[in-house]
Design a protein around this motif. Structure first.
Motif, mmCIF file in Angstrom:
data_model
loop_
_atom_site.group_PDB
_atom_site.id
_atom_site.type_symbol
_atom_site.label_atom_id
_atom_site.label_comp_id
_atom_site.label_asym_id
_atom_site.label_seq_id
_atom_site.Cartn_x
_atom_site.Cartn_y
_atom_site.Cartn_z
ATOM 1 N N SER B 29 0.827 -1.214 0.000
ATOM 2 C CA SER B 29 0.000 0.000 0.000
ATOM 3 C C SER B 29 0.857 1.259 0.000
ATOM 4 N N ILE B 32 1.739 2.565 -3.677
ATOM 5 C CA ILE B 32 0.700 3.041 -4.583
ATOM 6 C C ILE B 32 0.977 4.505 -4.892
ATOM 7 N N ASN B 33 1.086 4.817 -6.195
ATOM 8 C CA ASN B 33 1.213 6.220 -6.585
ATOM 9 C C ASN B 33 -0.178 6.766 -6.799
ATOM 10 N N SER B 34 -0.346 8.051 -6.561
ATOM 11 C CA SER B 34 -1.708 8.584 -6.623
ATOM 12 C C SER B 34 -2.244 8.696 -8.044
ATOM 13 N N GLY B 35 -1.415 8.427 -9.047
ATOM 14 C CA GLY B 35 -1.938 8.467 -10.407
ATOM 15 C C GLY B 35 -1.903 9.857 -11.007
ATOM 16 N N ILE B 36 -2.809 10.105 -11.946
ATOM 17 C CA ILE B 36 -2.734 11.373 -12.693
ATOM 18 C C ILE B 36 -3.200 12.572 -11.874
ATOM 19 N N SER B 42 -8.115 7.720 -2.536
ATOM 20 C CA SER B 42 -7.817 6.498 -3.279
ATOM 21 C C SER B 42 -6.477 5.886 -2.908
#
Lengths: 497, 155
Positions: B29, B32-36, B42
Motif C-alpha cells: 500500500s 501506490i502512486n496517486s496516479g494522474i 484512493s
C-alpha cells in the motif's frame, strides 16, 4: 409509472423467463448442497443479453423458488435443501415420518407463498418512503452506514466477530485491487495484468460457493451414500380453516421477523427461519409439541425465510446496500446493466423498480403453482447422485464465468477463491461478509473519496453528520461490546474450572 | 506429558497465512502512486484497509493460539481433497490446451471416479455421462445461446 412498471413484465418473454427461473430455483433449493445463491450466480451471465427488468426478474424468480424449494428435502430427506430450511427439518421431518409428508409439504408451500406475499406488501410500502429519506443522505452517511453494515454482518454471520470482520475486510480489499476509479492509480496488482481490472463478482461467487463445495465433497467423500426419500401423498392444503386461524398470529409474527432480518444487511433466510422458529416456540401455548411434527414449526420457518426475500430487496433498492448474498449478486447484475441502485433509482428508473415488484409477485404465484403441481418431479431429482451432479454444475459454472469476459483468467480467479473459500469454511470464517465486502467496497471507496474531498482531507468532518457519527460510534461500540463479553465469558469459565 | 504440536493446527496455520498476506498488502500500500491526480481517498483507503487486515489477522491468530487445545479439526479424506484440487488445476491447463469440449470430457470422467466409491463404479455409465453431457452443454451454450467457449491452442 407504477402501471407502466407492472405492464413492462407482462409479456411472453419475461413471463417464460420468470417461470424458468422459479423451476431452476426450486431445483437448486431442493437438492442439498446446491443453494439459490449458486443458482443465481450461475444464471447471472444469462442476464447479460436480456433487458434489465427481465434479467433481474430471472434472478428474483430463482431466489423465490430456491428459498421455498429447500422445504422439499427438509421434509422428505430430513436434510435442509438450503440453509433457509434448517428449522423446517425440526417438525417437517417428524411429520413425514408418521405418514403426513404430503401434509407437511402442503403447509410448507402455502406458508412460503404467504410469507413472500407479505414481504412484497412491505417492500411496496416501505421502499419508496425509505428511498425519499435516503435522498437526504450524503457521502459521509453512506460511508458510515456501509462500514456499520459490514461490521454487523461480520458479527452476525458467524460465531467469532473477529473472523467475520476480517472476512469483510478481505472482501473490501479485494474490491480495491486494480486501477483506482478516481486518479487511475494501480493498486495491489503486483505487475499482473489480469489484476488491473480487479475482481469481478461472478468468478468470486462461483469460486466461493461452487468450487469450494466441490473441494468439500472430495474431503467428505464417503464409501456408502444412500439417499432415502420418505413416502408421501398430497391431499388439499393440508390444514383446515380452524388451524389456519390458530396459526395466524404465528404467521404474522414470523413474517415480520423475516422482513426485519431481511432488511438488515448480511443476514437473510438462513438466520430468519431459526429465529422465527425459536420465537414461535417460546410464545406457543404448547411448546412441547415443537420438534414432534407440529404445524406451527413449519409455519414459522417457511413464512420467515420467504419473507426475508422482500426484506433483503428493501436496502438494495433504496440504499444500494444488499440485504444478503443473493441481493449482492443482483447488485452486480444491475451494475453490469448500467443501473446503480440507491435512493435515486425510484426517480431515474421508476419503471424498472415497479417492474421488479411485479416480477416478484408473478414469481411468487408461479412458485405456488409449480411447486404444488410439480412436486413429484422435484422429488425425483433428489435421487440424482451428487457425485454426478456437482461436477456437471461446475462445468456450467465454467461456461458462465468464461462467458463474462472470455478470459481464462476469470476461471483462474474462480479457482483461487474456491480454494480460499474452502479453507475459510473449514476454519469457521464466514464467507458472506467477504462477498458483501467485495460488493460494498466500491461504494465505501466512492463515498470515502467524495467525503474526503468535501472535508478537505479531514476525516473528523465525517462526524459532523449525526447519522454518520451514530453509525461510526455504533461500529466501535459493537466491537467493544463483543470484546468485553468474550473477556467476561472467559473469566467466568476460568473461575468455574 | 503429551506434547501439543500447536503449530500444526490448521486454524493457526491459516491465521498465519492471513497475517502474512496482510503484511504483504500493507507494505504494497506504500507503493501506490496517486496516479494522474492527487486524490486523498484512493491512496489512503487501501492503506487503512490493509492495516485493519493486519490488526484483525493478528487478533484472530492470538485467538486461535488461545483456543488451540479446545478446537478439534474436522476429520475427512485429505486424498479426496487433493485429488479434486489437482483435477481442477488439470482441467484449467487442459482448457487452455485442448478447449472446453475435450477438457470437460476428461475432467468429468475423472472427477466422477474420484467421488464414486470403488464398489459403486459403473465405468460404462460414467463414460457415457462424461462424453454426452459436456457435448450437450457445449452445443446448448455455443449454438443455441451463441456463447463463445475456449477452443484451445492445440486445435
Amino acid at each position: 409509472m407504477i402501471t407502466e412498471g407492472f405492464l413492462s413484465i407482462l409479456n411472453m418473454q419475461t413471463l417464460i423467463v420468470i417461470l424458468i427461473g422459479v423451476v431452476v430455483g426450486i431445483i437448486f433449493g431442493a437438492i442439498p448442497g446446491l443453494t439459490s445463491t449458486m443458482g443465481v450466480a450461475l444464471c447471472l451471465p444469462l442476464t447479460f443479453n436480456m433487458d434489465p427488468v427481465t434479467g433481474i426478474a430471472l434472478l428474483i424468480a430463482i431466489d423465490v423458488g430456491g428459498t421455498s424449494g429447500g422445504l422439499i428435502s427438509a421434509i422428505l430427506l430430513k436434510i435442509p435443501g438450503t440453509p433457509s430450511s434448517v428449522a423446517t427439518v425440526f417438525d417437517g421431518g417428524p411429520m413425514a415420518e408418521r405418514g403426513e409428508g404430503g401434509r407437511a409439504l402442503s403447509i410448507g408451500i402455502v406458508y412460503s407463498f404467504i410469507g413472500t406475499v407479505l414481504s412484497i406488501i412491505a417492500l411496496i410500502f416501505i421502499a419508496p418512503t425509505l428511498a425519499r429519506f435516503a435522498l437526504k443522505l450524503g457521502p459521509y452517511e453512506f460511508f458510515a452506514i456501509c462500514v456499520f453494515a459490514l461490521t454487523l454482518i461480520g458479527g452476525l454471520a458467524g460465531k467469532n466477530i473477529f473472523k467475520g470482520i476480517l472476512s469483510g475486510i478481505i472482501g473490501v480489499l479485494c474490491a480495491l485491487i486494480g486501477i483506482a476509479p478516481v486518479g487511475g492509480a494501480k493498486r495491489f496488482t503486483f505487475g499482473l495484468e489480469f489484476l488491473e481490472n480487479g475482481f469481478n463478482i461472478l468468478p468470486v461467487m462461483i469460486g466461493l460457493f461452487a468450487i469450494s463445495e466441490l473441494l468439500k465433497m472430495g474431503f467428505e467423500r464417503k464409501e456408502e451414500e444412500t439417499i432415502t426419500v420418505i413416502p408421501y401423498r398430497m391431499h388439499g392444503f393440508g390444514f383446515s380453516l380452524r388451524e389456519f386461524g390458530e396459526q395466524f398470529v404465528n404467521m404474522i409474527r414470523s413474517a415480520l421477523i423475516g422482513i426485519g432480518i431481511g432488511i438488515i444487511p448480511g443476514i437473510g433466510g438462513a438466520t430468519s427461519n431459526l429465529i422465527a422458529y425459536s420465537v414461535s416456540k417460546q410464545h406457543s401455548k404448547c411448546p412441547e409439541k415443537y420438534g414432534t411434527g407440529y404445524m406451527g414449526g413449519i409455519v414459522a420457518s417457511e413464512t420467515a425465510n420467504n419473507a426475508s426475500i422482500g426484506g433483503s430487496l428493501i436496502p438494495l433498492l433504496t440504499l444500494g446496500i444488499p440485504g444478503d448474498t443473493v441481493t449482492a449478486i443482483m447488485l452486480g447484475g444491475l451494475t453490469l446493466h448500467g443501473i446503480i441502485p440507491g435512493p435515486l433509482l425510484f426517480r431515474t428508473s421508476g419503471v424498472l423498480v415497479y417492474g421488479i415488484f411485479g416480477a416478484f409477485i408473478i414469481a411468487t404465484i408461479f412458485m405456488l403453482v409449480v411447486e404444488w403441481s410439480g412436486i413429484k418431479g422435484f422429488v425425483k431429482l433428489l435421487s440424482i447422485p451428487k457425485n454426478f451432479l456437482m461436477p456437471v454444475i461446475f462445468l456450467l459454472c465454467v461456461v458462465g464465468t468464461y462467458g463474462l469476459n472470455h478470459q481464462i483468467s476469470d476461471i483462474f480467479v474462480a479457482l483461487l477463491f474456491g480454494v480460499f473459500g474452502y479453507f475459510m469454511t473449514m476454519f469457521h470464517f464466514p464467507v458472506s461478509p467477504l462477498i458483501l465486502g467485495l460488493v460494498l467496497g466500491s461504494v465505501i471507496e466512492e463515498n470515502f473519496v467524495r467525503g474526503m474531498m468535501y472535508a478537505n482531507g479531514k476525516f473528523i468532518i465525517f462526524f459532523t453528520s449525526p447519522v454518520a457519527a451514530i453509525c461510526l460510534s455504533c461500529t466501535v461500540l459493537y466491537v467493544l461490546f463483543y470484546i468485553i463479553r468474550q473477556l467476561s465469558e472467559r473469566r467466568y469459565s476460568g473461575r468455574s474450572k | 506429558m503429551k506434547k501439543k504440536y500447536v503449530f500444526l493446527n490448521g486454524n493457526i496455520l491459516f491465521s498465519v497465512f492471513l497475517l502474512i498476506l496482510g503484511i504483504i498488502f500493507f507494505v504494497a500500500s506504500f507503493e501506490i502512486n496517486s496516479g494522474i491526480m492527487q486524490v486523498d481517498g484512493s491512496v489512503l483507503l487501501p492503506r487503512v484497509v490493509s492495516f485493519l487486515w493486519l490488526v484483525f489477522a493478528f487478533v484472530v491468530l492470538i485467538d486461535s493460539l488461545k483456543n488451540a487445545n479446545n478446537s478439534s479439526e474436522k476429520k475427512g479424506d485429505q486424498g479426496g481433497f487433493l485429488l479434486t484440487l489437482g483435477l481442477l488445476i488439470f482441467f484449467l491447463f487442459l482448457l487452455i490446451l485442448i478447449g472446453f469440449k475435450f477438457a470437460s470430457i476428461a475432467y468429468l470422467f475423472l472427477q466422477i471416479l474420484v467421488y464414486t466409491p470403488r464398489t459403486k463404479r459403473n465405468y460404462l455409465g460414467i463414460t457415457v455421462v462424461s462424453v454426452v453431457l459436456p457435448l450437450i452443454i457445449y452445443w446448448v451454450f455455443n449454438s443455441v445461446f451463441g456463447l463463445l467457449l475456449p477452443k484451445g491452442i492445440l486445435f
